[in-house]
Design a protein around this motif. Structure first.
Motif, short mmCIF file in Angstrom:
data_model
loop_
_atom_site.label_atom_id
_atom_site.label_comp_id
_atom_site.label_asym_id
_atom_site.label_seq_id
_atom_site.Cartn_x
_atom_site.Cartn_y
_atom_site.Cartn_z
N PHE A 171 -7.73 -3.64 -9.42
CA PHE A 171 -7.45 -4.79 -8.20
C PHE A 171 -6.46 -4.51 -7.15
CE2 PHE A 171 -4.46 -8.61 -7.30
CZ PHE A 171 -5.35 -9.59 -7.31
N GLN A 172 -5.53 -3.73 -7.46
CA GLN A 172 -4.50 -3.56 -6.44
C GLN A 172 -5.25 -2.62 -5.26
OE1 GLN A 172 -1.23 -1.96 -8.70
NE2 GLN A 172 -0.13 -3.26 -7.99
N ALA A 173 -6.20 -1.51 -5.79
CA ALA A 173 -6.88 -0.82 -4.94
C ALA A 173 -7.88 -1.45 -3.93
CB ALA A 173 -7.63 0.45 -5.68
N ALA A 174 -8.55 -2.41 -4.67
CA ALA A 174 -9.48 -3.19 -3.76
C ALA A 174 -8.74 -4.08 -2.81
CB ALA A 174 -10.40 -4.25 -4.69
N LEU A 175 -7.54 -4.63 -3.16
CA LEU A 175 -7.07 -5.43 -2.27
C LEU A 175 -6.13 -4.68 -1.10
CD1 LEU A 175 -5.76 -8.39 -1.45
CD2 LEU A 175 -4.06 -7.91 -3.22
N SER A 176 -5.65 -3.63 -1.44
CA SER A 176 -4.86 -2.85 -0.53
C SER A 176 -6.12 -2.11 0.61
CB SER A 176 -4.27 -1.45 -1.18
OG SER A 176 -3.78 -0.84 -0.43
N ALA A 177 -7.27 -1.84 0.06
CA ALA A 177 -8.20 -1.36 1.08
C ALA A 177 -8.54 -2.44 2.00
CB ALA A 177 -9.58 -0.84 0.10
N GLY A 186 0.84 -1.14 -0.07
CA GLY A 186 -0.07 0.04 -0.04
C GLY A 186 0.97 1.33 0.07
N PRO A 187 0.36 2.59 0.60
CA PRO A 187 -1.15 2.64 1.05
C PRO A 187 -2.21 2.60 0.02
CG PRO A 187 0.05 4.61 0.79
CD PRO A 187 1.05 3.66 0.60
N PRO A 188 -3.41 2.33 0.21
CA PRO A 188 -4.45 2.35 -0.79
C PRO A 188 -4.41 3.75 -1.67
CG PRO A 188 -5.21 1.47 1.31
CD PRO A 188 -3.80 2.03 1.67
N GLY A 189 -4.33 4.79 -1.16
CA GLY A 189 -4.47 5.90 -1.86
C GLY A 189 -3.31 6.03 -3.25
N MET A 190 -2.54 5.16 -3.05
CA MET A 190 -1.47 5.46 -4.35
C MET A 190 -2.01 4.61 -5.45
SD MET A 190 1.27 2.09 -3.16
CE MET A 190 2.14 2.41 -4.84
N PHE A 191 -3.35 3.94 -5.56
CA PHE A 191 -3.88 3.12 -6.51
C PHE A 191 -5.15 3.85 -7.01
CE2 PHE A 191 -1.96 -0.04 -3.66
CZ PHE A 191 -1.13 -0.51 -4.48
N ASN A 192 -4.79 5.48 -7.29
CA ASN A 192 -5.62 5.96 -7.92
C ASN A 192 -4.92 6.96 -9.21
OD1 ASN A 192 -7.14 8.43 -8.58
ND2 ASN A 192 -8.06 8.71 -6.67
N PRO A 193 -5.39 7.09 -10.47
CA PRO A 193 -6.74 6.51 -11.01
C PRO A 193 -6.61 4.91 -11.21
CG PRO A 193 -5.22 7.24 -12.56
CD PRO A 193 -4.65 7.82 -11.40
N ASN A 194 -7.84 4.19 -11.18
CA ASN A 194 -8.07 2.91 -11.12
C ASN A 194 -8.93 2.40 -12.30
OD1 ASN A 194 -10.60 3.88 -9.64
ND2 ASN A 194 -9.05 3.94 -7.82
N GLY A 195 -9.10 3.21 -13.25
CA GLY A 195 -9.84 2.58 -14.23
C GLY A 195 -9.19 1.23 -14.93
N GLY A 249 -10.85 6.91 -4.10
CA GLY A 249 -11.49 7.84 -5.19
C GLY A 249 -11.22 7.42 -6.53
N HIS A 250 -11.90 8.06 -7.48
CA HIS A 250 -11.74 7.72 -9.05
C HIS A 250 -13.14 6.99 -9.06
CE1 HIS A 250 -10.48 6.69 -12.90
NE2 HIS A 250 -10.50 7.66 -13.08
N ASP A 251 -12.72 5.63 -9.71
CA ASP A 251 -13.89 4.67 -9.95
C ASP A 251 -14.32 4.08 -8.85
OD1 ASP A 251 -15.69 3.58 -11.35
OD2 ASP A 251 -14.07 2.39 -12.76
N THR A 252 -14.88 4.90 -7.91
CA THR A 252 -15.30 4.31 -6.56
C THR A 252 -16.35 3.18 -6.61
OG1 THR A 252 -17.00 6.31 -6.41
CG2 THR A 252 -14.52 6.66 -5.55
N ASP A 253 -17.08 3.01 -7.39
CA ASP A 253 -18.19 2.14 -7.55
C ASP A 253 -17.59 0.66 -7.75
OD1 ASP A 253 -17.76 3.32 -10.00
OD2 ASP A 253 -19.82 2.02 -10.55
N THR A 254 -16.66 0.85 -8.81
CA THR A 254 -16.13 -0.52 -8.92
C THR A 254 -15.05 -1.04 -8.09
OG1 THR A 254 -16.39 0.14 -11.65
CG2 THR A 254 -14.70 -1.21 -11.14
N VAL A 255 -14.11 -0.16 -7.57
CA VAL A 255 -13.35 -0.74 -6.60
C VAL A 255 -14.03 -1.21 -5.38
CG1 VAL A 255 -11.34 0.13 -4.97
CG2 VAL A 255 -11.39 0.93 -7.50
#
Length: 363
Positions: free
Chosen positions: A272-278, A257-266, A304-310
């Motif tokens: 994938f990384q954003a979801a796992l990191s969170a 992580g941290p989770p915030g580094m995986f933005n943008p995430n389209g 942030g960014h593609d919030t519904d998908t993550v």
């Protein structure tokens, strides 16, 4: 040698009879206990299978109101609806609509790719409010279900770097097709992903996430530590050989992580990384560890960014581990949507019925 009397013989006989009765009683109790434990395990697995689909739908609806924004650490996260498409509170988006298109097929006991492709095309023809660019391009170029995978490959050939998150967001139901057969789950995850997203990274992400969901559903215990990272890594043997090392490194990045580094995430990789990191970077509360589901989904939206998908991706894995029973009631009461624009709305209980059909068919 002392001769046995009638009394001795009768006493010995009763001792054997008593022993046999006691042994029979013990065996019967053991069988009942095993049956009870098997029933409890079956109910727990069913709860977690339902949790995977409802967790994804809840994450989708939670993130819908924040799509393409950056909520940050201080903003309240609630299932409030709104956003760029004016969602109602608790309304799911294209993420869950496409997952339902898969679930509708597997609930009948089938995993026919043409049937799933047909559902995708029917969904697209109805004019969804929100649809990803890659998904739109592929579905808009295919005339019949049998063409879909071919069009997806053509799109990849023309856009070799394009690997959107549109297949990963809908993969939760795939794990339900064969809970006891990881090889079959991996095959289907790759094939269903490739109907619209043929890039090797899209395929690898869907294989890994579907298998992680399967492992959570079949092995997680509420009072035992669950190794999130290991559950994802255990799927690497089912990934194409030329992708194994790459995805091993990508998983390590996500966990660190941290989770915030995986933005943008389209892009499928950062989604994938954003979801796992969170998930792995959200502490599990000591007193109520199941609150981890709520906390981690809120953390996923905060990226942030593609919030519904993550959040939809994260919700599938979280729900598979913790089960439907820990999803907040206020979320389940709100969660709803349609299969496609203009169709009758369905709710959490309808998804639960579909999951029941899928898991029974997959046995």
């Amino acid at each position: 040698m002392t001769d046995l009397t009638i009394t001795d013989f009768v006493g010995t006989a009763w001792w054997f009879i008593g022993g046999a009765i006691l042994l029979g009683f013990i065996i019967q109790n053991v069988k009942k206990r095993r049956a009870r434990m098997a029933g409890e395990r079956s109910r727990a697995v069913s709860d977690r299978a339902t949790g995977a689909v409802l967790g994804s739908a809840a994450g989708d609806a939670l993130g819908a109101g924040y799509e393409f924004t950056n909520p940050g650490p201080d903003r309240e996260i609630a299932m409030k609806g709104g956003g760029g498409f004016g969602w109602a509170p608790g309304e799911w988006t294209d993420d869950t609509q496409m997952a339902v298109a898969i679930l509708d097929v597997i609930a009948t006991g089938s995993s026919d790719l043409d049937a799933i492709a047909s559902n995708f095309l029917t969904w697209y023809a109805a004019g969804p409010a929100d649809v990803g660019n890659q998904t739109r391009s592929v579905l808009g170029s295919a005339a019949i279900p049998e063409d879909l995978a071919v069009v997806a490959v053509a799109f990849m050939d023309a856009n070799p770097e394009a690997a959107g998150n549109g297949a990963l967001m809908r993969t939760a139901p795939v794990a339900l097709t064969a809970l006891d057969d990881r090889t079959e789950i991996a095959r289907l995850a790759g094939s269903i992903a490739s109907l619209t997203h043929a890039h090797p990274d899209s395929v690898a992400a869907c294989v890994l996430w579907s298998l992680a969901i399967q492992e959570a559903i079949t092995t997680a215990e509420p009072d035992r530590v669950f190794d999130w990272e290991a559950a994802v890594r255990n799927g690497l043997e089912h990934v194409a050989e030329d992708r194994m090392e790459r995805w091993d490194e990508l998983i390590a990045e996500a966990v660190t992580g941290p989770p915030g580094m995986f933005n943008p995430n389209g892009w499928v990789v950062t989604a994938f990384q954003a979801a796992l990191s969170a998930i792995v970077n959200t502490p599990e509360p000591t007193e109520q560890p199941s609150e981890h589901l709520r906390d981690a989904l809120i953390a996923a939206v905060r990226i942030g960014h593609d919030t519904d998908t993550v959040a939809a991706i994260a919700g599938a894995f979280l729900g598979a581990r913790w089960g439907k029973s820990v999803i907040p009631d206020e979320w389940l009461d709100l969660v709803h949507g349609d299969r496609r624009r203009g169709s009758t709305q369905i709710r959490a209980r309808d998804l639960e019925d579909l999951v029941r059909g899928a898991t029974q068919a997959g046995k």
